[in-house]
Design an enzyme around this catalytic site. Structure first.
Site, PDB file in Angstrom:
ATOM      1  N   GLU A 297      43.323  38.479  36.925  1.00  0.00           N
ATOM      2  CA  GLU A 297      43.603  38.317  35.508  1.00  0.00           C
ATOM      3  C   GLU A 297      43.049  39.464  34.947  1.00  0.00           C
ATOM      4  O   GLU A 297      43.631  40.164  33.841  1.00  0.00           O
ATOM      5  CB  GLU A 297      42.886  37.294  35.055  1.00  0.00           C
ATOM      6  CG  GLU A 297      43.339  35.848  35.603  1.00  0.00           C
ATOM      7  CD  GLU A 297      42.671  35.290  36.855  1.00  0.00           C
ATOM      8  OE1 GLU A 297      42.613  36.330  37.826  1.00  0.00           O
ATOM      9  OE2 GLU A 297      42.701  34.125  37.191  1.00  0.00           O
TER      10      GLU A 297
ATOM     11  N   CYS B 122      32.931  47.082  49.429  1.00  0.00           N
ATOM     12  CA  CYS B 122      31.698  46.737  48.710  1.00  0.00           C
ATOM     13  C   CYS B 122      31.938  45.417  47.974  1.00  0.00           C
ATOM     14  O   CYS B 122      32.565  45.679  46.941  1.00  0.00           O
ATOM     15  CB  CYS B 122      31.169  48.005  47.885  1.00  0.00           C
ATOM     16  SG  CYS B 122      29.625  47.607  46.909  1.00  0.00           S
TER      17      CYS B 122
HETATM   18  N1  THU Z   1      40.543  35.637  42.358  1.00  0.00           N
HETATM   19  C1  THU Z   1      41.344  36.041  41.363  1.00  0.00           C
HETATM   20  O1  THU Z   1      42.063  37.046  41.551  1.00  0.00           O
HETATM   21  N2  THU Z   1      41.821  35.022  40.364  1.00  0.00           N
HETATM   22  C2  THU Z   1      41.199  33.779  40.296  1.00  0.00           C
HETATM   23  O2  THU Z   1      41.624  33.171  39.459  1.00  0.00           O
HETATM   24  C3  THU Z   1      40.199  33.347  41.257  1.00  0.00           C
HETATM   25  C4  THU Z   1      40.011  34.033  42.253  1.00  0.00           C
HETATM   26  C5  THU Z   1      40.495  36.414  43.416  1.00  0.00           C
HETATM   27  C6  THU Z   1      39.059  37.158  43.880  1.00  0.00           C
HETATM   28  C7  THU Z   1      38.863  37.461  45.299  1.00  0.00           C
HETATM   29  O3  THU Z   1      39.740  38.646  45.334  1.00  0.00           O
HETATM   30  C8  THU Z   1      39.875  36.294  45.791  1.00  0.00           C
HETATM   31  O4  THU Z   1      40.710  35.489  44.799  1.00  0.00           O
HETATM   32  C9  THU Z   1      38.925  35.183  46.427  1.00  0.00           C
HETATM   33  O5  THU Z   1      37.967  34.680  45.492  1.00  0.00           O
END
Ligand code: THU
Length: 169
Positions: free
Chosen positions: A67, A59
């Protein structure tokens, strides 16, 4: 090597340790949909480091960024004052940059120091804890260990925060 360093508040060896921890955290990422692993390492006022990774879900909207995983882990363990966060991804040519939601969550946390933008000195505030924080550093890295650092204020200018909720009383 720092390419932009407006809030040099940590010793270089501390920065290196935080960067390595963010890269280690990335190894735990659960990202079968995006195939975009991210790791984060959050340094508390006490000197502890909490790691976080992105955790996706079938989902899609329920996925959480690295972060916020790190921040929620730390807060739920009783740590609420933070000095810095580092973020790592697999992007070779770009520094990973936190999404808007994570910037807003970073803005909510408390930071123990006032960080003068023009100086490498760390200055203690009169009340060292309990102030809500826009002026603490976010280290955005590449796999080769290079990084840029910006404050939450720089990443999220003109933000809405907890203080604003008091302004209609
Ligand atoms: N994502 C993060 O964990 N931190 C970021 O700073 C940017 C994006 C993750 C969210 C998602 O699981 C994947 O990266 C693609 O957007």
């Amino acid at each position: 090597m720092a390419q932009k360093h407006p809030a040099c508040t940590l010793k270089p060896e501390c920065v290196q340790q935080l960067l390595v921890c963010s890269q280690e955290a990335k190894k735990s990422a659960y990202c079968p949909y995006s195939h975009f692993p991210v790791g984060a390492a959050l340094l508390t006022q006490e000197g502890r480091i909490f790691k976080g990774c992105n955790i996706e879900n079938a989902c899609y909207p329920l996925g959480i960024c690295a972060e916020r995983t790190a921040i929620q882990k730390a807060v739920s363990e009783g740590y609420k004052d933070f000095r810095a966060i580092a973020i790592a991804s697999d992007m070779q040519d770009d520094f990973i940059s936190p999404c808007g939601a994570c910037r807003q969550v970073m803005r909510e946390v408390r930071h123990p120091f006032a960080l003068p933008s023009s100086s490498a000195m760390v200055v203690r505030l009169p009340q060292p804890c309990g102030t809500f924080g826009t002026n603490w550093p976010v280290y955005m890295t590449k796999p080769d260990g290079t990084y840029i650092v910006m404050t939450v204020q720089e990443l999220l200018p003109s933000s809405f925060g907890p203080e604003d909720l008091q302004k209609t009383q």
